[in-house]
Each structure stands twice: as C-alpha cells, then as structure tokens.
Write a protein that holds these residues in place. Sequence first.
Motif, PDB file in Angstrom:
ATOM      1  N   ALA A 124      -5.895  -9.182 -38.469  1.00  0.00           N
ATOM      2  CA  ALA A 124      -6.428  -7.963 -37.874  1.00  0.00           C
ATOM      3  C   ALA A 124      -5.541  -7.519 -36.724  1.00  0.00           C
ATOM      4  CB  ALA A 124      -7.851  -8.207 -37.374  1.00  0.00           C
ATOM      5  N   LEU A 125      -5.676  -6.250 -36.350  1.00  0.00           N
ATOM      6  CA  LEU A 125      -4.903  -5.706 -35.236  1.00  0.00           C
ATOM      7  C   LEU A 125      -5.830  -4.984 -34.264  1.00  0.00           C
ATOM      8  CD1 LEU A 125      -3.051  -4.918 -38.097  1.00  0.00           C
ATOM      9  CD2 LEU A 125      -1.373  -4.918 -36.268  1.00  0.00           C
ATOM     10  N   THR A 126      -5.628  -5.253 -32.970  1.00  0.00           N
ATOM     11  CA  THR A 126      -6.393  -4.577 -31.922  1.00  0.00           C
ATOM     12  C   THR A 126      -5.456  -3.737 -31.086  1.00  0.00           C
ATOM     13  OG1 THR A 126      -8.089  -6.297 -31.770  1.00  0.00           O
ATOM     14  CG2 THR A 126      -7.790  -4.890 -29.847  1.00  0.00           C
ATOM     15  N   THR A 127      -5.810  -2.468 -30.908  1.00  0.00           N
ATOM     16  CA  THR A 127      -4.979  -1.573 -30.117  1.00  0.00           C
ATOM     17  C   THR A 127      -5.756  -1.039 -28.909  1.00  0.00           C
ATOM     18  OG1 THR A 127      -3.471   0.326 -30.253  1.00  0.00           O
ATOM     19  CG2 THR A 127      -5.541   0.474 -31.496  1.00  0.00           C
ATOM     20  N   LEU A 128      -5.145  -0.142 -28.155  1.00  0.00           N
ATOM     21  CA  LEU A 128      -5.660   0.227 -26.841  1.00  0.00           C
ATOM     22  C   LEU A 128      -6.877   1.146 -26.873  1.00  0.00           C
ATOM     23  CD1 LEU A 128      -2.325   0.967 -24.928  1.00  0.00           C
ATOM     24  CD2 LEU A 128      -3.448  -1.224 -25.357  1.00  0.00           C
ATOM     25  N   ALA A 129      -6.913   2.054 -27.851  1.00  0.00           N
ATOM     26  CA  ALA A 129      -7.948   3.086 -27.863  1.00  0.00           C
ATOM     27  C   ALA A 129      -8.138   3.580 -29.294  1.00  0.00           C
ATOM     28  CB  ALA A 129      -7.540   4.244 -26.951  1.00  0.00           C
ATOM     29  N   PRO A 130      -9.285   4.189 -29.598  1.00  0.00           N
ATOM     30  CA  PRO A 130      -9.529   4.679 -30.962  1.00  0.00           C
ATOM     31  C   PRO A 130      -8.432   5.606 -31.483  1.00  0.00           C
ATOM     32  CG  PRO A 130     -11.561   4.727 -29.703  1.00  0.00           C
ATOM     33  CD  PRO A 130     -10.462   4.361 -28.721  1.00  0.00           C
ATOM     34  N   TYR A 153      -8.977  -2.489 -34.883  1.00  0.00           N
ATOM     35  CA  TYR A 153      -9.964  -2.398 -33.818  1.00  0.00           C
ATOM     36  C   TYR A 153      -9.314  -1.809 -32.564  1.00  0.00           C
ATOM     37  CZ  TYR A 153     -11.849  -5.816 -37.064  1.00  0.00           C
ATOM     38  OH  TYR A 153     -12.242  -6.450 -38.218  1.00  0.00           O
ATOM     39  N   SER A 154     -10.156  -1.314 -31.670  1.00  0.00           N
ATOM     40  CA  SER A 154      -9.671  -0.853 -30.364  1.00  0.00           C
ATOM     41  C   SER A 154     -10.586  -1.400 -29.278  1.00  0.00           C
ATOM     42  CB  SER A 154      -9.630   0.674 -30.304  1.00  0.00           C
ATOM     43  OG  SER A 154     -10.927   1.229 -30.469  1.00  0.00           O
ATOM     44  N   LEU A 155     -10.078  -1.455 -28.062  1.00  0.00           N
ATOM     45  CA  LEU A 155     -10.844  -1.978 -26.942  1.00  0.00           C
ATOM     46  C   LEU A 155     -12.042  -1.075 -26.646  1.00  0.00           C
ATOM     47  CD1 LEU A 155      -7.909  -2.924 -24.538  1.00  0.00           C
ATOM     48  CD2 LEU A 155      -9.080  -4.400 -26.188  1.00  0.00           C
ATOM     49  N   ALA A 156     -13.139  -1.688 -26.228  1.00  0.00           N
ATOM     50  CA  ALA A 156     -14.363  -0.928 -25.935  1.00  0.00           C
ATOM     51  C   ALA A 156     -14.153   0.060 -24.797  1.00  0.00           C
ATOM     52  CB  ALA A 156     -15.503  -1.880 -25.616  1.00  0.00           C
ATOM     53  N   HIS A 157     -13.311  -0.332 -23.840  1.00  0.00           N
ATOM     54  CA  HIS A 157     -12.966   0.559 -22.736  1.00  0.00           C
ATOM     55  C   HIS A 157     -11.507   0.981 -22.928  1.00  0.00           C
ATOM     56  CE1 HIS A 157     -16.320  -1.878 -21.184  1.00  0.00           C
ATOM     57  NE2 HIS A 157     -16.636  -0.795 -20.492  1.00  0.00           N
ATOM     58  N   PRO A 158     -11.256   2.165 -23.517  1.00  0.00           N
ATOM     59  CA  PRO A 158      -9.882   2.589 -23.790  1.00  0.00           C
ATOM     60  C   PRO A 158      -9.003   2.545 -22.552  1.00  0.00           C
ATOM     61  CG  PRO A 158     -11.441   4.057 -24.864  1.00  0.00           C
ATOM     62  CD  PRO A 158     -12.244   3.162 -23.950  1.00  0.00           C
ATOM     63  N   ASP A 177     -12.970  -7.340 -23.510  1.00  0.00           N
ATOM     64  CA  ASP A 177     -12.978  -6.367 -24.609  1.00  0.00           C
ATOM     65  C   ASP A 177     -12.197  -6.893 -25.813  1.00  0.00           C
ATOM     66  OD1 ASP A 177     -14.488  -4.703 -23.053  1.00  0.00           O
ATOM     67  OD2 ASP A 177     -12.906  -3.228 -22.668  1.00  0.00           O
ATOM     68  N   PHE A 178     -11.071  -7.544 -25.547  1.00  0.00           N
ATOM     69  CA  PHE A 178     -10.287  -8.095 -26.649  1.00  0.00           C
ATOM     70  C   PHE A 178     -11.060  -9.191 -27.380  1.00  0.00           C
ATOM     71  CE2 PHE A 178      -7.323 -11.183 -28.439  1.00  0.00           C
ATOM     72  CZ  PHE A 178      -6.608 -10.362 -29.303  1.00  0.00           C
ATOM     73  N   LEU A 179     -11.716 -10.057 -26.644  1.00  0.00           N
ATOM     74  CA  LEU A 179     -12.487 -11.132 -27.263  1.00  0.00           C
ATOM     75  C   LEU A 179     -13.595 -10.574 -28.153  1.00  0.00           C
ATOM     76  CD1 LEU A 179     -12.733 -13.680 -24.324  1.00  0.00           C
ATOM     77  CD2 LEU A 179     -11.444 -13.952 -26.457  1.00  0.00           C
ATOM     78  N   ALA A 180     -14.171  -9.433 -27.761  1.00  0.00           N
ATOM     79  CA  ALA A 180     -15.197  -8.796 -28.588  1.00  0.00           C
ATOM     80  C   ALA A 180     -14.606  -8.333 -29.917  1.00  0.00           C
ATOM     81  CB  ALA A 180     -15.817  -7.618 -27.838  1.00  0.00           C
ATOM     82  N   THR A 181     -13.397  -7.778 -29.888  1.00  0.00           N
ATOM     83  CA  THR A 181     -12.759  -7.370 -31.143  1.00  0.00           C
ATOM     84  C   THR A 181     -12.393  -8.587 -31.986  1.00  0.00           C
ATOM     85  OG1 THR A 181     -10.443  -7.323 -30.350  1.00  0.00           O
ATOM     86  CG2 THR A 181     -11.778  -5.346 -29.981  1.00  0.00           C
TER      87      THR A 181
END
Length: 275
Positions: A124-130, A153-158, A177-181
Amino acid sequence: MGMRIWYQSMTQLATLTNYRKALEEHAKKYCSDGTKIVFNGVSEDNYHGRMPAEVLQYSYAKLILQTEVIDICRAAEKNKFDAVILGSFSEPFLPEIRSLLNIPVISMPECTLLVACSMAEKFALTTLAPANVKRVKALVKRHGLESRVSGYYSLAHPVDEDILNVALKKPKQVVTDFLATAEQAKADGADLIVPAEGVLNLIIGRSNINPIGRLSVLDCVSTSFLYAEMMINMQRRLGIGIGRMGSYAMPPADLLAELDAVTQAKASAKVKTKK
C-alpha cells in the motif's frame, strides 16, 4: 572506487532546512563508505512561496516549474556524477532525462515500487493529502504495477512539505495519522506500506515504527540511495547501459545541438522581453 550521486529534490531545500539536514543524516547512515550524495533543491523564486504539494497537482504548473530539472541533471553528468536520483513522487521528466544521460537515472518511486514487489505480494501507499492519491495511482499505472497495490491512502490531516519540515521536530500528529493508514492497509490485505513522499518517509523512518506488527514499512529515500549504488555497480561491473530503442532513445549529437540552440534562443528572448 567511490561513488558520487546527485539527488534532485523537487522541494525548496534552502528553505526546508530540517528536511535537508534529515536527508544528509539519512545518507550518512545508510550509504556505503566512499559514497557521496549531493542534495539539490528546486529554484526558490519559481514557486513564489508556495509548496510543491500545492502546485504540482496541476499539469501545466508541473511542466513549467520542473523543466529546469532536465538541464540540472545534464549538468550533473557533465560534472562527473555517477548517477542521478529524482527524489520525488512527481517523477519529473523521467523518460526525457534517461534519454539524455548515459549514467543511471534513478526514480525514487519507480525503484521503491520494484523493491516492494520483491518484499511483498501486496503493498500500500500513503501520501500527504487526498489530492495526491490520484497522482500516485497514475504513477503506479505508468509502471504497470496496479495489480500489486492493495490500496492508496492519505493522512487524516492533510499536510504539505512546509508543515512536514516542522513535523521532523514534532512528529506526533503525522505519525499518528500514518499509523491509522497502516492499520487500514493491513485490514485491506497489504504486507507492506510505503510512505509515498520524501519528507513523510523521513519522519516515519526516524520514529522507529518499522515493522508495524507484521506489516513492513519501506523507506523509499534510503531505497533510492542503495538502488543508485547498485545501478552504478552494475554499469561498472557488467557494462550494462540504458536501452535506446524506445522511450529512452538518445537524440543524435547534431539534433541535440540544434535543440539546445532553440532553448538558448528562447531563454535569451525572455531576458530581452523583461528588459
């Protein structure tokens, strides 16, 4: 024999001082003895105080602002660097730069995706914002690896690079936020997760949270360092070069000289217009 690697960031490293320092520390920690990495950022004036995450979502802005990278990378080869790393998930002008250079040109996202394929069936990949998710999806598609990705995924707080530069000193919210993703990625079937942005990657890497349970976290920045070392060694020891039959075909010298003359003429005309 030592190695000299040019790392081209798409951020304003002169302004984002925490980020530059973190990159330098990362290189010192992970690179082989004898490897020197020079970190270079984008021209500050071109962005007028805006952060890349804000600007580079627009195709025209990306074209105008990142064209300078082509000449910067050509200059790196002329200055006897052994490889160039494009240290950005925006992957600016990768085919164009590879078509002009004989030294290895490493794309941070491309090498990260390829290494992830060796480490996990699904990642999976997590980025900064939607707003960045669409761009990361397009990048994965461009490299033909959609089937290996379990989720984006993106962080809950962009955030943008400026906020992350501060978060290198105060990382709690970004890490949370990253751990949540990561938990969502595990639920969606991922074996590995990638913080898909350079500053975000360093924050997560410095927080000592790898692995997260049985989920591996891939450090894309250090991966690009070590991948560049590998490609330099392969070029030196195996004599391999860039394939020139397709997108990476190098223009003949006379055509390249003509094209350079065109760009120089345009630059001169622009200066005269300003006067």
